[in-house]
Structures are given as structure tokens and as C-alpha cells.
Write an enzyme that holds these catalytic residues in place. Structure first.
Site, PDB file in Angstrom:
ATOM      1  N   GLY A 299       0.768  -1.230   0.000  1.00 46.79           N
ATOM      2  CA  GLY A 299       0.000   0.000   0.000  1.00 46.79           C
ATOM      3  C   GLY A 299       0.805   1.290   0.000  1.00 46.79           C
TER       4      GLY A 299
ATOM      5  N   ASN B 257       1.297   3.130  -2.608  1.00 45.03           N
ATOM      6  CA  ASN B 257       0.509   4.085  -3.413  1.00 45.03           C
ATOM      7  C   ASN B 257      -0.650   4.643  -2.592  1.00 45.03           C
ATOM      8  OD1 ASN B 257       1.341   4.472  -6.351  1.00 45.03           O
ATOM      9  ND2 ASN B 257       1.631   2.272  -6.055  1.00 45.03           N
TER      10      ASN B 257
ATOM     11  N   LEU C 184      -4.436  -7.129  -6.659  1.00 45.27           N
ATOM     12  CA  LEU C 184      -3.839  -8.154  -7.522  1.00 45.27           C
ATOM     13  C   LEU C 184      -4.820  -9.070  -8.256  1.00 45.27           C
ATOM     14  CD1 LEU C 184      -0.637  -9.088  -5.487  1.00 45.27           C
ATOM     15  CD2 LEU C 184      -0.864  -7.620  -7.506  1.00 45.27           C
TER      16      LEU C 184
ATOM     17  N   ASN D   9      -6.652   2.636 -12.398  1.00 49.89           N
ATOM     18  CA  ASN D   9      -5.572   1.739 -12.004  1.00 49.89           C
ATOM     19  C   ASN D   9      -4.240   2.419 -12.295  1.00 49.89           C
ATOM     20  OD1 ASN D   9      -4.343  -0.743 -11.170  1.00 49.89           O
ATOM     21  ND2 ASN D   9      -3.994  -1.256 -13.323  1.00 49.89           N
TER      22      ASN D   9
ATOM     23  N   HIS E 156      -0.302   1.335 -13.370  1.00 49.55           N
ATOM     24  CA  HIS E 156       0.512   0.218 -13.855  1.00 49.55           C
ATOM     25  C   HIS E 156       1.980   0.665 -13.872  1.00 49.55           C
ATOM     26  CE1 HIS E 156       1.282  -3.489 -15.989  1.00 49.55           C
ATOM     27  NE2 HIS E 156       2.103  -2.810 -16.760  1.00 49.55           N
TER      28      HIS E 156
ATOM     29  N   ASP F  75      -5.387  -3.746 -18.596  1.00 48.15           N
ATOM     30  CA  ASP F  75      -4.371  -2.714 -18.891  1.00 48.15           C
ATOM     31  C   ASP F  75      -4.583  -1.992 -20.217  1.00 48.15           C
ATOM     32  OD1 ASP F  75      -3.018  -3.214 -16.500  1.00 48.15           O
ATOM     33  OD2 ASP F  75      -1.700  -4.694 -17.410  1.00 48.15           O
TER      34      ASP F  75
ATOM     35  N   GLU G 262       5.109   6.646  -9.726  1.00 48.54           N
ATOM     36  CA  GLU G 262       3.794   6.248  -9.203  1.00 48.54           C
ATOM     37  C   GLU G 262       3.283   7.167  -8.097  1.00 48.54           C
ATOM     38  OE1 GLU G 262       3.192   2.052  -8.505  1.00 48.54           O
ATOM     39  OE2 GLU G 262       4.930   1.569  -9.707  1.00 48.54           O
TER      40      GLU G 262
HETATM   41  C1  GRF Z   1       2.640  -0.833  -7.770  1.00 52.30           C
HETATM   42  O1  GRF Z   1       3.831  -1.044  -8.470  1.00 52.30           O
HETATM   43  C2  GRF Z   1       1.521  -0.569  -8.740  1.00 52.30           C
HETATM   44  O2  GRF Z   1       1.925   0.071  -9.902  1.00 52.30           O
HETATM   45  C3  GRF Z   1       1.050  -1.952  -9.058  1.00 52.30           C
HETATM   46  O3  GRF Z   1       1.204  -2.687  -7.862  1.00 52.30           O
HETATM   47  C4  GRF Z   1       2.197  -2.094  -7.021  1.00 52.30           C
HETATM   48  C5  GRF Z   1       1.559  -1.812  -5.709  1.00 52.30           C
HETATM   49  O4  GRF Z   1       2.422  -1.374  -4.725  1.00 52.30           O
HETATM   50  N1  GRF Z   1      -0.268  -1.944  -9.619  1.00 52.30           N
HETATM   51  P1  GRF Z   1       1.860  -0.769  -3.361  1.00 52.30           P
HETATM   52  O5  GRF Z   1       0.977  -1.826  -2.723  1.00 52.30           O
HETATM   53  O6  GRF Z   1       1.103   0.476  -3.685  1.00 52.30           O
HETATM   54  O7  GRF Z   1       3.070  -0.496  -2.519  1.00 52.30           O
END
Ligand code: GRF
Length: 199
Positions: free
Chosen positions: A14, A16, A92, A109, A111, A152, A182
Site C-alpha cells: 500500500g 501508493n 492483484l 488503475n 501500472h 491494462d 507512481e
Molecule cells: C505498484 O507497483 C503498482 O503500480 C502496481 O502494484 C504495485 C503496488 O504497490 N499496480 P503498493 O501496494 O502500492 O506499494
């Protein structure tokens, strides 16, 4: 005008989510508000991060529900929280067409590559960065897009490039893509999208 109610779906660490919640706390998402974090695993550290920011959480553990049951429960939970925008942040599981339809043009989303390169089934986590390194591309990055039925492949909202270094490993590249791309583009894209939804 009231803020767009956002639900974030996570599976793991988490980071992000953390970047989004920090941006929100700093007043950088004035048109939206994260009202719910859903995880598909009880152990997801994202749940702790959400609690630290006082955001409500819900868990629909992969081990306890089939995919169909989980999606049904998640939709009911989203409805109960009046979520208007769903943000995937390291979630996921690929969502079924009926789930995507229920939130048509309202699921985003991120990516960890420059789509349409290095996307699609199986392209997640370190696999993406391994593929980038073995292909020898010199520039990678991150992409925020709207989720459609095709993995995607939805309309792109934001991208940021990151240079690949000669000595990169999949893990070093993953970390840099997160730090330099990100965590910086997702909350901005979310804010811009919330602003358009309000119109
Ligand atoms: C990130 O690299 C995002 O781009 C992908 O999954 C990863 C998640 O990382 N979809 P986090 O759980 O946000 O640390």
C-alpha cells in the site's frame, strides 16, 4: 459541491495508498475524499495505513470467498459507503466484466510501466520490471488509466517516464518507478478525474 467519494482497493503493502492519503491530508485532492479502503487479504499492510489516517476499512479475504462472492460483497460494501470512484492500488485480482460494468468509467488503475508496453495478463509486480530489463528498453515509467474489461487497455490519464540504469535490478527499478513516478502521478490523476466527474 460535495467531494467525490473514493474507495481504494489494495492487496499488499500500500505505498501508493500511502501517497494518496498523504496528498489528501495535505489538501492536494480537493475534489475527492478516500472514504473506504478494501483489501483482499487480512494481512495487507494497507489496512494499517488506512487506519492511521482514520479511513474505514473492509476485508474480503481471497481465502474465504470465491471471486464471484468477493465481488458481490465488495459491490455491496461500495454501495453501502456510497463510493463513486474506485481506485486500484496494487490490487492483484483482475476484476470481472460485470464488476467493471457496475462502475463503468469509474475505476482507475496504476501500472508500473509505460502502457501499452509491458501490460496485460501476468504483467504485475516484479514481472513487469524483469520484462523491461530483459528487453533492454532505456526508458520505463508508470501509467494511470481507466479500467475497462480488457486488462491494462483502458484510456490513459497520466504517465511519467523513468530512465533505466545499466546497473538496475528488477527490484531497484521497481523502487525508482514507484518513488519517481507512481507516488507522484496517481494522486494528481485522481484529483483531475474527480474534478471532471463533478462537472
Ligand atoms: C505498484 O507497483 C503498482 O503500480 C502496481 O502494484 C504495485 C503496488 O504497490 N499496480 P503498493 O501496494 O502500492 O506499494
Amino acid at each position: 459541491m460535495s467531494k467525490i467519494r473514493i474507495a481504494v482497493l489494495c492487496s499488499g503493502g500500500g505505498t501508493n495508498l500511502q501517497a494518496i492519503l498523504e496528498a489528501q491530508a495535505a489538501g492536494k485532492i480537493p475534489h475527492g475524499e478516500v472514504v473506504l479502503v478494501i483489501a483482499d487479504s487480512k494481512e495487507a499492510y494497507s489496512l494499517e495505513r488506512a487506519k492511521t489516517f482514520g479511513v474505514e476499512t473492509a476485508v474480503f479475504d481471497k481465502r474465504e470467498f470465491s471471486r464471484a462472492e468477493r465481488e458481490r460483497e465488495m459491490l455491496a460494501c461500495l454501495k453501502a459507503h456510497r463510493a463513486e470512484l474506485v481506485v486500484l492500488a496494487g490490487f492483484l485480482t483482475v476484476l470481472s466484466p460485470s464488476f467493471v460494468e457496475a462502475y463503468k468509467n469509474r475505476i482507475l488503475n496504476i501500472h508500473p510501466a509505460l502502457l501499452p508496453s509491458f501490460g496485460g495478463e501476468g504483467m504485475y509486480g516484479l514481472h513487469v520490471h524483469e520484462a523491461v530489463l530483459s528487453r533492454g528498453v532505456k526508458v520505463t515509467g508508470a501509467t494511470v488509466h481507466i479500467v475497462t474489461e480488457e486488462c491494462d487497455n483502458g484510456p490513459i490519464l497520466a504517465q511519467r517516464a523513468v530512465r533505466v540504469r545499466k546497473d538496475d535490478t528488477p527490484r531497484s527499478l521497481q523502487q525508482r518507478v514507484m518513488r519517481e513516478a507512481e507516488w507522484k502521478i496517481y494522486y494528481r490523476a485522481i484529483e483531475a478525474y474527480c474534478k471532471t466527474l463533478q462537472k
